[in-house]
Design a protein around this motif. Structure first.
Motif, PDB file in Angstrom:
ATOM      1  N   HIS A  67       0.786  -1.128   0.003  1.00 12.42           N
ATOM      2  CA  HIS A  67      -0.103   0.022  -0.139  1.00 12.42           C
ATOM      3  C   HIS A  67       0.816   1.255  -0.173  1.00 12.42           C
ATOM      4  CE1 HIS A  67      -3.620   2.512   0.178  1.00 12.42           C
ATOM      5  NE2 HIS A  67      -3.181   2.920   1.444  1.00 12.42           N
ATOM      6  N   ARG A 175     -16.452   7.090  -2.745  1.00 10.01           N
ATOM      7  CA  ARG A 175     -15.343   7.669  -1.684  1.00 10.01           C
ATOM      8  C   ARG A 175     -14.107   6.999  -1.895  1.00 10.01           C
ATOM      9  NH1 ARG A 175     -12.437   6.838   1.900  1.00 10.01           N
ATOM     10  NH2 ARG A 175     -13.010   4.715   1.529  1.00 10.01           N
ATOM     11  N   SER A 177      -9.801   7.607  -0.490  1.00  4.00           N
ATOM     12  CA  SER A 177      -8.774   8.737   0.115  1.00  4.00           C
ATOM     13  C   SER A 177      -8.097   9.221  -0.829  1.00  4.00           C
ATOM     14  CB  SER A 177      -7.694   7.684   1.030  1.00  4.00           C
ATOM     15  OG  SER A 177      -8.294   7.191   2.082  1.00  4.00           O
ATOM     16  N   ARG A 179      -5.211  11.913  -1.861  1.00  2.00           N
ATOM     17  CA  ARG A 179      -3.899  12.700  -1.416  1.00  2.00           C
ATOM     18  C   ARG A 179      -3.427  13.661  -2.276  1.00  2.00           C
ATOM     19  NH1 ARG A 179      -4.249   6.900  -0.846  1.00  2.00           N
ATOM     20  NH2 ARG A 179      -4.231   6.317   1.384  1.00  2.00           N
ATOM     21  N   GLY A 230       2.645   9.765   8.342  1.00  2.00           N
ATOM     22  CA  GLY A 230       2.339   8.871   7.212  1.00  2.00           C
ATOM     23  C   GLY A 230       1.667   9.711   6.134  1.00  2.00           C
ATOM     24  N   ASN A 286      -3.384   8.054  10.224  1.00  2.00           N
ATOM     25  CA  ASN A 286      -3.579   7.319  11.773  1.00  2.00           C
ATOM     26  C   ASN A 286      -3.092   8.078  12.814  1.00  2.00           C
ATOM     27  OD1 ASN A 286      -0.999   6.037  12.766  1.00  2.00           O
ATOM     28  ND2 ASN A 286      -0.862   5.915  10.334  1.00  2.00           N
ATOM     29  N   ARG A 329      -9.640  -4.374  -2.581  1.00  2.00           N
ATOM     30  CA  ARG A 329     -10.640  -4.889  -1.257  1.00  2.00           C
ATOM     31  C   ARG A 329     -10.864  -6.493  -1.582  1.00  2.00           C
ATOM     32  NH1 ARG A 329     -10.494   0.097  -0.295  1.00  2.00           N
ATOM     33  NH2 ARG A 329     -11.986   0.895   1.233  1.00  2.00           N
TER      34      ARG A 329
HETATM   35  C1  LIG Z   1      -7.534   4.572  10.711  1.00  2.00           C
HETATM   36  C2  LIG Z   1      -7.046   4.920   9.413  1.00  2.00           C
HETATM   37  C3  LIG Z   1      -5.451   5.321   9.291  1.00  2.00           C
HETATM   38  C4  LIG Z   1      -4.995   5.499   8.178  1.00  2.00           C
HETATM   39  N1  LIG Z   1      -3.857   6.176   8.240  1.00  2.00           N
HETATM   40  C5  LIG Z   1      -3.384   6.461   6.923  1.00  2.00           C
HETATM   41  C6  LIG Z   1      -2.111   7.367   6.757  1.00  2.00           C
HETATM   42  O1  LIG Z   1      -1.363   7.719   7.798  1.00  2.00           O
HETATM   43  N2  LIG Z   1      -1.683   7.788   5.480  1.00  2.00           N
HETATM   44  C7  LIG Z   1      -2.325   7.442   4.380  1.00  2.00           C
HETATM   45  O2  LIG Z   1      -1.853   7.925   3.210  1.00  2.00           O
HETATM   46  N3  LIG Z   1      -3.449   6.780   4.617  1.00  2.00           N
HETATM   47  C8  LIG Z   1      -3.985   6.372   5.749  1.00  2.00           C
HETATM   48  N4  LIG Z   1      -5.237   5.810   5.605  1.00  2.00           N
HETATM   49  C9  LIG Z   1      -5.908   5.569   4.735  1.00  2.00           C
HETATM   50  C10 LIG Z   1      -6.287   4.064   4.092  1.00  2.00           C
HETATM   51  O3  LIG Z   1      -4.661   3.928   3.188  1.00  2.00           O
HETATM   52  C11 LIG Z   1      -7.170   3.952   3.153  1.00  2.00           C
HETATM   53  O4  LIG Z   1      -8.258   4.247   3.714  1.00  2.00           O
HETATM   54  C12 LIG Z   1      -7.263   2.356   2.598  1.00  2.00           C
HETATM   55  O5  LIG Z   1      -6.096   2.095   1.944  1.00  2.00           O
HETATM   56  C13 LIG Z   1      -8.441   2.318   1.965  1.00  2.00           C
HETATM   57  O6  LIG Z   1      -8.623   3.075   0.882  1.00  2.00           O
HETATM   58  P1  LIG Z   1      -9.750   4.216   0.733  1.00  2.00           P
HETATM   59  O7  LIG Z   1      -9.778   5.018   1.768  1.00  2.00           O
HETATM   60  O8  LIG Z   1      -9.340   4.694  -0.685  1.00  2.00           O
HETATM   61  O9  LIG Z   1     -10.905   3.429   0.344  1.00  2.00           O
HETATM   62  C14 LIG Z   1      -5.685   5.430   6.912  1.00  2.00           C
HETATM   63  C15 LIG Z   1      -6.916   4.734   7.028  1.00  2.00           C
HETATM   64  C16 LIG Z   1      -7.607   4.461   8.420  1.00  2.00           C
HETATM   65  C17 LIG Z   1      -9.040   4.101   8.115  1.00  2.00           C
END
Ligand SMILES: Cc1cc2nc3c(=O)[nH]c(=O)nc-3n(C[C@H](O)[C@H](O)[C@H](O)COP(=O)(O)O)c2cc1C
Length: 339
Positions: A67, A175, A177, A179, A230, A286, A329
């Motif tokens: 990841h 939805r 994440s 960046r 992160g 996180n 997933r």
């Molecule tokens: C509790 C939590 C902490 C996370 N921390 C980080 C992080 O520190 N850096 C980052 O780039 N993504 C972080 N993520 C995002 C995850 O990488 C991402 O949610 C996961 O890969 C699923 O992808 P999506 O959010 O695009 O569906 C975090 C997600 C969660 C739920």
């Protein structure tokens, strides 16, 4: 009982009540200690803190590693040759997994696809990977065949927000994440609308333990994100940073020792949906911190001692087009789900 009655007669009322209270406290603390020790033993036994000995532990590590590579491939401005040591470790772990447990596991196959994509990405950029990386990838190629190359998602902002007013399945699937943000301002009004919507989160006995802090000062945001760690490659683009904490004071007894995290986590997810609904690009980050980091973060964020960190969310307005980490997933495992 007789003994207690005698003591009650001998001791002054206040002293008796004090002793009684101390006894209750002692029993409670003993129960807490037992429960936390039980949690700790189970965590130490099953987490990969002491090494990756089981298939599950190894997959966990592989997913963590691929990841980071995926994220690197989707950064606004990827550094060529990024993550070399991590990639070497990922290849080693994939090879170890294949040799011990075969090559059928879904996440393992995706990880191998990400390694191929990393190689292809650098070829397309005419960048020569270091020999150690080339040799390592070749070893993996000799071990497996037929695993397709992964592809990080490329999307426009219009498409990303296309389903915000659609039915829930489409909305939820749209939805992810984000960046990558422009230097456009996210209106505080939009953030407050999202926070307002996120208040609909259910919570144990409606205690609503979540608390949020919104930061908009760039210098302050950077000092928080430096501790978080992160967010390399995109954190500096954050326009608003939301810190989510959860208040311990509203919970009670050994049984509720994790409720603060559960309710806080549910709120965090709801907030992500709410931000997406209001077309705010967001990436949850996180707050799983070491003790030292936790203490530092508390000072910089100025949160109460009675609150625990749940997560933080970097927010911004996305550019016209951008990439999203594919974050593969698992298929729905109905075999294990329906009991
Ligand atoms: C509790 C939590 C902490 C996370 N921390 C980080 C992080 O520190 N850096 C980052 O780039 N993504 C972080 N993520 C995002 C995850 O990488 C991402 O949610 C996961 O890969 C699923 O992808 P999506 O959010 O695009 O569906 C975090 C997600 C969660 C739920």
């Amino acid at each position: 009982m007789k003994f207690v009655r005698i003591i009650k007669l001998i001791l002054p009322v206040r002293v008796f009540e004090y002793v009684k209270q101390k006894k209750v406290q002692f029993i409670l603390q003993r129960n807490f200690k037992k429960a936390y020790e039980f949690d700790m033993k189970r965590y130490l036994k099953y987490s990969d803190s002491f090494g990756t000995n089981s298939a599950q532990q190894l997959i966990g590590k592989i997913v963590r590693e691929y990841h980071v590579i995926e994220k690197g491939l989707t950064m606004p401005d990827p550094r060529l040759g990024f993550g070399k040591d991590l990639l070497l470790s990922l290849v080693d772990n994939c090879m170890q997994y294949i040799q011990l447990f075969g090559e059928e596991e879904e996440q393992l196959r995706h990880a191998v696809g990400v390694i191929w994509e990393y190689e292809q990405f650098h070829e397309q950029q005419n960048f020569n990977l270091e020999d150690s990386v080339v040799v390592s990838i070749q070893k993996l190629k000799n071990l497996v065949s037929g695993i397709p190359i992964s592809k990080q998602k490329e999307i426009t902002a219009n498409d990303y927000f296309k389903y915000v007013e659609s039915e829930f399945p489409q909305f939820a699937k749209s939805r992810s994440s984000l960046r990558n943000y422009t230097n456009e301002n996210v209106p505080m009004k939009a953030i407050l609308s999202a926070l307002d919507l996120a208040r609909t989160t259910p919570s144990a006995c409606n205690r609503q333990s979540w608390r949020t802090y919104v930061f908009e000062d760039k210098i302050h945001i950077n000092s928080i994100l430096t501790i978080q760690g992160g967010n390399r490659g995109f954190g500096h683009l954050t326009n608003k940073l939301i810190i989510i904490t959860s208040e311990i004071s509203v919970f009670s007894s050994v049984a509720e020792r994790n409720q603060v995290f559960i309710d806080g986590g549910m709120y965090a997810m709801n907030l992500l949906y709410a931000l997406h609904y209001y077309k705010i690009g967001a990436c949850i980050l996180n707050c799983s911190n070491s003790l030292e980091k936790d203490l530092k973060l508390r000072v910089v964020c100025d949160v109460k001692e009675s609150e625990v960190f749940i997560a933080m969310v970097s927010c911004g307005i996305p550019p016209v087009d951008f990439k999203i980490a594919s974050s593969y997933r698992y298929e729905l495992l109905t075999k294990n789900t329906i009991k």
